[in-house]
Design an enzyme around this catalytic site. Sequence first.
Site, PDB file in Angstrom:
ATOM      1  N   LYS A 164      -6.996  59.592   9.117  1.00  0.00           N
ATOM      2  CA  LYS A 164      -7.370  60.487  10.218  1.00  0.00           C
ATOM      3  C   LYS A 164      -7.200  61.942   9.789  1.00  0.00           C
ATOM      4  O   LYS A 164      -6.103  62.359   9.418  1.00  0.00           O
ATOM      5  CB  LYS A 164      -6.526  60.222  11.463  1.00  0.00           C
ATOM      6  N   ASP A 197      -0.863  58.330  26.259  1.00  0.00           N
ATOM      7  CA  ASP A 197      -2.327  58.269  26.134  1.00  0.00           C
ATOM      8  C   ASP A 197      -2.807  56.825  25.942  1.00  0.00           C
ATOM      9  O   ASP A 197      -3.664  56.558  25.097  1.00  0.00           O
ATOM     10  CB  ASP A 197      -2.784  59.144  24.968  1.00  0.00           C
ATOM     11  N   GLY A 207     -14.558  56.512  13.385  1.00  0.00           N
ATOM     12  CA  GLY A 207     -14.182  56.912  14.727  1.00  0.00           C
ATOM     13  C   GLY A 207     -13.997  58.411  14.838  1.00  0.00           C
ATOM     14  O   GLY A 207     -13.630  59.075  13.868  1.00  0.00           O
ATOM     15  N   PHE A 257      -8.826  64.548  18.898  1.00  0.00           N
ATOM     16  CA  PHE A 257      -7.759  64.954  17.992  1.00  0.00           C
ATOM     17  C   PHE A 257      -8.143  64.856  16.519  1.00  0.00           C
ATOM     18  O   PHE A 257      -7.368  65.272  15.653  1.00  0.00           O
ATOM     19  CB  PHE A 257      -6.503  64.120  18.251  1.00  0.00           C
ATOM     20  N   GLY A 258      -9.307  64.305  16.215  1.00  0.00           N
ATOM     21  CA  GLY A 258      -9.698  64.237  14.811  1.00  0.00           C
ATOM     22  C   GLY A 258     -10.722  63.164  14.528  1.00  0.00           C
ATOM     23  O   GLY A 258     -11.200  62.475  15.433  1.00  0.00           O
ATOM     24  N   THR A 259     -11.059  63.036  13.251  1.00  0.00           N
ATOM     25  CA  THR A 259     -12.039  62.061  12.780  1.00  0.00           C
ATOM     26  C   THR A 259     -11.345  61.071  11.856  1.00  0.00           C
ATOM     27  O   THR A 259     -10.518  61.461  11.028  1.00  0.00           O
ATOM     28  CB  THR A 259     -13.175  62.768  12.014  1.00  0.00           C
ATOM     29  N   VAL A 260     -11.673  59.790  11.997  1.00  0.00           N
ATOM     30  CA  VAL A 260     -11.057  58.734  11.192  1.00  0.00           C
ATOM     31  C   VAL A 260     -12.063  58.219  10.170  1.00  0.00           C
ATOM     32  O   VAL A 260     -13.212  57.902  10.513  1.00  0.00           O
ATOM     33  CB  VAL A 260     -10.550  57.576  12.071  1.00  0.00           C
TER      34      VAL A 260
END
Length: 309
Positions: free
Chosen positions: A58, A167, A37, A41-44
């Site tokens: 993450k 969110d 994903g 806010f970042g990559t998992v």
Amino acid sequence: MNTEDDKQTVLSTLPKDLPLDFLKTITDQFSDNRVIGKGAFGTVYTGTMPDGQTIAVKKLAENAPIARDKIFNNEVQNIMAYRHENIVKLVGFCHEGQKKVVLNNGRYIVADVYEGLLCYEYLPKGSLQKNLFDKPINMAWDTRFKIIKGICDGLLFLHRIPIIHMDLKPQNILLANNMTPKIADFGLSRLFGQEQTRANTQNVVGSYGYIAPEYLYRGEISTQSDIYSLGLLIIETTTGEKNTPKQNEPSAREFIEREVTVCIEIGLECVDIDRKKRPSIESIVERLGRCCANLTMDGIEMDRDNPFV
């Protein structure tokens, strides 16, 4: 007899503050093949522990909409200490500096750059977004209602702390193998004081389409900000897939229609433009609970696995 949670794993013996080199190793140096994903806010990534257990790692983005350290602190502060069936479990973190060459005022310098990483339980079913829209599955109403009720139970738990998620959207609802929903991604969350009910900000950040109007236009934050987003989640989960009722099961259809009606009514109340008219999470959970109780009281028999097909 030991339960699954009582069994000791490699993960349970590790400190919560995990070494960066260890996280690099279990993700194959943050390999693209491990990506499950990506977001603002970042990559998992998936990480494989020495005993074979899988976790989700993450890696926070340097160019996130809000400061990486703030995202990190929000996540660790707001969910590390709390456990609930409908809240994703944070199992570890890493905040470690490395020497890097960076450009500063036109000159390259060596500086300490801190990486922020967060480790969660791995949920192979993925997000509600994926299951409802990206790669939709034939989701029975029983499952949809379970997801709606689970999200509401999780939000009730948060609001009683009180934590405002800020969110809520299908991408941030993860599903366990039994389709139990878990609220995830607390990067924008706010921890209020016990007597605090509202706050204001000039830095409005979130997902357009799910942001409450008073937050979007006036920067007002309250539990009702989450309720607005929840309403959209309820409506989307309820109406995300068309199904054809069985012609020979009027009782089953009647009960399903009753549940659907309650969910849509709640969803529409949640997205009222006037935040004061939106229901509290307590009243939402109570209404959904009454709806469940009616099944037993009415003695209605139905195919709960697939009532629409």
